[in-house]
Design an enzyme around this catalytic site. Structure first.
Site, mmCIF file in Angstrom:
data_model
loop_
_atom_site.group_PDB
_atom_site.id
_atom_site.type_symbol
_atom_site.label_atom_id
_atom_site.label_comp_id
_atom_site.label_asym_id
_atom_site.label_seq_id
_atom_site.Cartn_x
_atom_site.Cartn_y
_atom_site.Cartn_z
ATOM 1 N N THR A 1 0.829 -1.202 0.000
ATOM 2 C CA THR A 1 0.000 0.000 0.000
ATOM 3 C C THR A 1 0.867 1.257 0.000
ATOM 4 O O THR A 1 0.581 2.214 -0.735
ATOM 5 C CB THR A 1 -0.950 -0.002 1.213
ATOM 6 O OG1 THR A 1 -1.752 -1.180 1.173
ATOM 7 C CG2 THR A 1 -1.829 1.229 1.233
ATOM 8 N N GLU B 1 1.300 9.412 -5.977
ATOM 9 C CA GLU B 1 1.959 10.721 -5.866
ATOM 10 C C GLU B 1 2.835 10.985 -7.087
ATOM 11 O O GLU B 1 2.858 12.090 -7.626
ATOM 12 C CB GLU B 1 2.798 10.793 -4.592
ATOM 13 C CG GLU B 1 1.988 10.871 -3.329
ATOM 14 C CD GLU B 1 2.835 11.250 -2.137
ATOM 15 O OE1 GLU B 1 3.039 12.464 -1.923
ATOM 16 O OE2 GLU B 1 3.317 10.329 -1.444
ATOM 17 N N HIS C 1 -7.013 0.658 -0.790
ATOM 18 C CA HIS C 1 -6.235 -0.343 -1.524
ATOM 19 C C HIS C 1 -7.081 -1.603 -1.495
ATOM 20 O O HIS C 1 -7.141 -2.297 -0.480
ATOM 21 C CB HIS C 1 -4.874 -0.553 -0.857
ATOM 22 C CG HIS C 1 -3.920 -1.347 -1.679
ATOM 23 N ND1 HIS C 1 -2.621 -1.547 -1.280
ATOM 24 C CD2 HIS C 1 -4.047 -1.982 -2.867
ATOM 25 C CE1 HIS C 1 -1.987 -2.276 -2.192
ATOM 26 N NE2 HIS C 1 -2.842 -2.556 -3.157
#
Length: 148
Positions: free
Chosen positions: A42, A50, A76
């Site tokens: 994750t 990002e 996730h």
């Protein structure tokens, strides 16, 4: 910034998951993480999201500028094996001066594996470095005061 991404702009970014992006590699100092399955972590998925947003933002930045993540709100929802390709689609949903936001969706060849939102703040690196230098000086003063 030279220009700002526009709300509605879409950008796509793909990455093949390596053996070094699995849960046990996230914190190899942790016996808990080391005992977990070899699936895309994750933490690395968030980093990939990002990266996709910064890749979208890159052509809009002026010399000496960058961006820092200021909000992450993602789930996730499915595992990804090493060797699979994860594609992240980001859609700009906030352009408020230097604060920008994206809705993000990550998918492998089989499943949507995660989705949510991410926001970044555009910063001037020289100014940010000065703040870090000030914090470092304060930390050193605290350590010296405590005999360390």
């Amino acid at each position: 910034m030279k220009s700002s991404p526009q709300v509605g702009d879409v950008h796509q970014f793909s990455f093949r998951v390596g053996e070094n992006k699995v849960v046990p590699a996230l914190y190899p100092e942790s016996d808990i993480f080391l005992s977990m399955p070899d699936v895309f972590a994750t933490g690395f998925m968030v980093g990939l999201m990002e990266w996709a947003c910064t890749d979208h933002l890159r052509p809009h930045l002026a010399e000496g500028e960058g961006s820092l993540g200021v909000l992450v709100d993602v789930d996730h929802s499915a595992p990804t094996l090493p060797g699979q390709v994860v594609t992240v689609v980001v859609t700009c949903d906030k352009a408020d001066g230097r604060r920008l936001g994206w809705s993000v969706t990550a998918s492998d060849e089989i499943d949507v594996i995660g989705q949510g939102r991410h926001e970044r703040m555009v910063v001037e690196w020289g100014r940010f470095q000065r703040k870090l230098d000030e914090k470092r000086a304060r930390l050193q003063a605290i350590c010296q005061a405590n005999g360390g």
